[in-house]
Design a protein around this motif. Structure first.
Motif, PDB file in Angstrom:
ATOM      1  N   UNK A   1      36.291  37.470  35.427  1.00  0.00           N
ATOM      2  CA  UNK A   1      36.665  37.961  34.102  1.00  0.00           C
ATOM      3  C   UNK A   1      35.486  38.613  33.397  1.00  0.00           C
ATOM      4  N   UNK A   2      34.262  38.323  33.862  1.00  0.00           N
ATOM      5  CA  UNK A   2      33.041  38.907  33.284  1.00  0.00           C
ATOM      6  C   UNK A   2      32.749  40.301  33.849  1.00  0.00           C
ATOM      7  N   UNK A   3      33.497  40.691  34.861  1.00  0.00           N
ATOM      8  CA  UNK A   3      33.244  41.991  35.491  1.00  0.00           C
ATOM      9  C   UNK A   3      33.913  43.083  34.648  1.00  0.00           C
TER      10      UNK A   3
ATOM     11  N   UNK B   1      42.592  39.014  34.749  1.00  0.00           N
ATOM     12  CA  UNK B   1      42.016  40.158  34.002  1.00  0.00           C
ATOM     13  C   UNK B   1      41.261  41.076  34.972  1.00  0.00           C
ATOM     14  N   UNK B   2      40.512  40.449  35.879  1.00  0.00           N
ATOM     15  CA  UNK B   2      39.759  41.240  36.869  1.00  0.00           C
ATOM     16  C   UNK B   2      40.720  42.045  37.738  1.00  0.00           C
ATOM     17  N   UNK B   3      41.835  41.447  38.131  1.00  0.00           N
ATOM     18  CA  UNK B   3      42.806  42.161  38.973  1.00  0.00           C
ATOM     19  C   UNK B   3      43.354  43.381  38.231  1.00  0.00           C
ATOM     20  N   UNK B   4      43.600  43.223  36.930  1.00  0.00           N
ATOM     21  CA  UNK B   4      44.087  44.373  36.137  1.00  0.00           C
ATOM     22  C   UNK B   4      43.026  45.471  36.087  1.00  0.00           C
ATOM     23  N   UNK B   5      41.765  45.069  35.927  1.00  0.00           N
ATOM     24  CA  UNK B   5      40.692  46.064  35.870  1.00  0.00           C
ATOM     25  C   UNK B   5      40.555  46.785  37.211  1.00  0.00           C
TER      26      UNK B   5
ATOM     27  N   UNK C   1      31.059  42.036  43.510  1.00  0.00           N
ATOM     28  CA  UNK C   1      30.999  41.152  42.340  1.00  0.00           C
ATOM     29  C   UNK C   1      31.720  39.872  42.758  1.00  0.00           C
ATOM     30  N   UNK C   2      30.983  38.776  42.770  1.00  0.00           N
ATOM     31  CA  UNK C   2      31.571  37.559  43.331  1.00  0.00           C
ATOM     32  C   UNK C   2      31.518  36.390  42.349  1.00  0.00           C
ATOM     33  N   UNK C   3      32.655  35.788  42.117  1.00  0.00           N
ATOM     34  CA  UNK C   3      32.716  34.592  41.268  1.00  0.00           C
ATOM     35  C   UNK C   3      32.027  33.439  41.997  1.00  0.00           C
ATOM     36  N   UNK C   4      31.151  32.743  41.285  1.00  0.00           N
ATOM     37  CA  UNK C   4      30.411  31.630  41.890  1.00  0.00           C
ATOM     38  C   UNK C   4      31.320  30.460  42.268  1.00  0.00           C
TER      39      UNK C   4
END
Ligand code: FES
Length: 137
Positions: free
Chosen positions: A43-45, A79-83, A12-15
């Motif tokens: 954050x969308x992941x 947020x992604x890091x927490x997930x 999953x890669x941020x553009x």
């Protein structure tokens, strides 16, 4: 002769973190085993996407976001890091191994870092071996 395990990887890669990640992945060995999903921000992941991928037999999931303090949506990468951390706990509880999921923070101007980090991640998953859920009904 024993054949080498080639892991199936989902990225999953941020553009905003990596320019043209799909093209960069084409430069790696076995790009056909790597699926890249581009997102406007990590954050969308949602955790469920990655867990579903594991359920379907993917061997490793990598989340690639902007560097800390550089997320265009302020805290999406945090947020992604927490997930990712939560997923590590779940994967450990399921005996799949926490190292099957990783968060990377990249700078879009350093494509070679992304390539090297992806290689390192794939190598780690290769050592872990196939996802044990892969052949379960
Ligand atoms: Fe890149 Fe949020 S904009 S991680």
């Amino acid at each position: 002769m024993e054949s080498k395990f080639i892991p199936a990887i989902l990225i999953f890669c941020c553009q905003n973190a990596v320019a043209s990640p799909k093209k960069l992945i084409e430069t790696l060995e076995h790009p056909e085993c790597i699926k890249v999903v581009e997102l406007p921000c990590t954050g969308k992941m949602e955790t469920i996407y990655a867990l579903k991928a594991f359920e379907q037999g993917i061997d490793g999931v990598c989340v690639v976001g902007c560097r800390e303090g550089e997320c265009h949506y302020l805290e999406g990468n945090l947020r992604a890091a927490k997930r990712v951390h939560q997923m590590k706990v779940i994967l450990e509880e399921l005996s799949l191994g926490k190292n099957r999921v990783e968060m990377l923070n990249e700078d879009s101007s350093a494509a070679e870092n992304f390539i090297q980090s992806s290689k390192d991640f794939i190598g780690r998953v290769q050592v872990l071996g196939p996802n044990p859920l892969k052949h379960k009904p």
